[in-house]
Design an enzyme around this catalytic site. Sequence first.
Site, short mmCIF file in Angstrom:
data_model
loop_
_atom_site.label_atom_id
_atom_site.label_comp_id
_atom_site.label_asym_id
_atom_site.label_seq_id
_atom_site.Cartn_x
_atom_site.Cartn_y
_atom_site.Cartn_z
N LYS A 223 0.86 -1.20 0.00
CA LYS A 223 0.00 0.00 0.00
C LYS A 223 0.89 1.24 0.00
CE LYS A 223 -3.23 2.62 2.98
NZ LYS A 223 -4.14 2.59 4.14
N ASP A 228 -2.31 10.11 3.87
CA ASP A 228 -3.73 9.76 4.01
C ASP A 228 -4.43 10.83 4.85
OD1 ASP A 228 -6.19 8.62 4.18
OD2 ASP A 228 -5.58 6.87 5.38
N LYS A 235 -9.76 13.04 8.23
CA LYS A 235 -9.34 12.58 9.56
C LYS A 235 -9.27 13.76 10.52
CE LYS A 235 -6.31 8.71 8.14
NZ LYS A 235 -6.99 7.60 8.83
N ASP A 305 -11.93 7.30 3.66
CA ASP A 305 -10.74 7.01 4.47
C ASP A 305 -10.37 5.51 4.43
OD1 ASP A 305 -8.60 7.55 6.08
OD2 ASP A 305 -9.78 7.78 7.93
N ARG A 309 -7.67 -0.35 0.73
CA ARG A 309 -8.23 -1.57 0.13
C ARG A 309 -8.70 -1.31 -1.30
NH1 ARG A 309 -12.70 -1.96 4.78
NH2 ARG A 309 -11.01 -0.82 5.80
N1 BES Z 1 -4.28 4.33 6.98
C1 BES Z 1 -5.47 4.10 7.72
C2 BES Z 1 -5.32 3.02 8.78
C3 BES Z 1 -4.38 3.26 9.93
C4 BES Z 1 -4.58 4.30 10.83
C5 BES Z 1 -3.34 2.38 10.16
C6 BES Z 1 -3.73 4.46 11.89
C7 BES Z 1 -2.50 2.53 11.23
C8 BES Z 1 -2.69 3.59 12.09
C9 BES Z 1 -6.60 3.65 6.80
O1 BES Z 1 -6.58 4.15 5.51
C10 BES Z 1 -7.89 4.07 7.45
O2 BES Z 1 -8.06 5.22 7.64
N2 BES Z 1 -8.71 3.07 7.79
C11 BES Z 1 -9.95 3.32 8.45
C12 BES Z 1 -11.00 2.46 7.79
C13 BES Z 1 -12.40 2.80 8.19
C14 BES Z 1 -12.79 4.16 7.65
C15 BES Z 1 -13.33 1.74 7.65
C16 BES Z 1 -9.79 2.95 9.92
O3 BES Z 1 -9.07 1.97 10.22
O4 BES Z 1 -10.32 3.65 10.75
ZN ZN Z 2 -4.70 4.71 4.76
ZN ZN Z 3 -7.54 6.05 5.30
#
Ligand code: BES
Ligand code: ZN
Ligand code: ZN
Length: 454
Positions: A223, A228, A235, A305, A309
């Site tokens: 990835k 992000d 966020k 966010d 995936r």
């Molecule tokens: N990059 C983040 C996940 C992440 C955050 C990994 C902090 C490690 C530390 C990812 O893109 C994300 O924001 N995922 C969301 C998914 C949700 C919106 C379904 C999450 O995990 O909150």
């Molecule tokens: Zn991410």
């Molecule tokens: Zn994200």
Amino acid sequence: MLSCYTATQSTAIPIHTVNENDYRTWLSEQPTLQQKWLETTGFKVKPGSYCLLPNEQGALVAVVVAQADDLLWGYADLATRLPVGEYYFTQVDDNALFNRALAWGLECYRFAKYKKNETVFARLVLPNSIDSEHLETLVTSIYWLRDLINTPTQDMGPQQLAEVTQQLAMNYNAQYSEVVGDALITANFPAIHAVGRASAQLPRLLELRWGKKTDPKLALIGKGVCFDSGGLDIKTSSAMTLMKKDMGGAAHALALARMIMALGLPLQLQVLIPAVENAISGNAYRPGDVVSTRAGKTVEIGNTDAEGRVILADALSYAVESQPRWIIDFATLTGAARVALGTDVPALFSNDDAMATGIHHMSKTVNDLLWPMPLFQPYNKLIESPIADLNNAGNSPYAGAITAALFLQAFVPASIPWVHIDVMAWNVKARPGRPEGGEAMGLRALFEYLRAAL
Ligand code: BES
Ligand code: ZN
Ligand code: ZN
């Protein structure tokens, strides 16, 4: 040789490891001056304590260190705490020494791109019996991975990540190609384009190929979200602070490829990095949009966010087209994996139980733990959409790491053994051998698993 190691033993200072059982005997064999010194300074045989031993002229002649519980990281801080000079461990076998040398090397990392750092480290003697090529490949690859992650997005956007990948390919005589910007649409990578199109830097799919056609194919996917922001589902500032590290999966895939190429593992490599910035602008993809994918499946965007995936879906489909023997992906995919396992233990998912078990076992052996999590099929319900084939975010506050993995699995046929690693890629606090910042997690375990399997 790295500056924290040396090959010459002649003038090096010995480091003696002592444990509670043999300390009295050992002490009685030392010169009276040093016995007295250990008493005066109140040296205790407990993990983490060490003592510098002088001679009558006040010169440092030996170091004594208490046996550590942690055979990998237990002696790492000596590299930065001992006075500059050359040292060797006495009475250790090659395996124990390899671990101590590895931790010693990893302790000596500094990210000095923006702040000059003149720290000079103590040097550890590496005897000929140590596989120093293997050791230095691990250490330099992990330094490189840390640098990639620590570099802020201003200097590590999709374009710079592409340059770094191209440079890696050049260094190891690999083929490099990429698909950039609108060409992603014509080449049928619509999901990568959708996520990355709002950024000032164009989205890309990077590809590196290496190895002999006769060797088994391994696809490595990482990835590569260079930043992000969350997209329109933005966020909070505290959640965004670390998001330069959201290309940590890409850094893991690239570093694993570097190890494989440097040590010449008999594999045919295909490394794929979807490199994007999840940014906000008038043309950003939106919650509620339906994004198409290379595989033809449609994805309703429940949350912008959950971008990782979405881009990985296209990369996985492309990898599948080459019918590799294995697919391994690394991704900083979910906060939920961190809730489940904390920051230090990557989650390991696989459609092949034997592979998951093998990797898990190796991760314990080399002290680089990953932990298996289930691809629990009933949770596919949680990522259903009334208007598309899948929803990228799901409608439940539970099982976020599993639903993300199930989403990816929808793009991998059961016939191809596939491993998905959901990793933090960041040390939130410095510990011996593990400075705060970008970090390799599960990387050595994967490398040693592959090395042993071939
Ligand atoms: N990059 C983040 C996940 C992440 C955050 C990994 C902090 C490690 C530390 C990812 O893109 C994300 O924001 N995922 C969301 C998914 C949700 C919106 C379904 C999450 O995990 O909150
Ligand atoms: Zn991410
Ligand atoms: Zn994200």
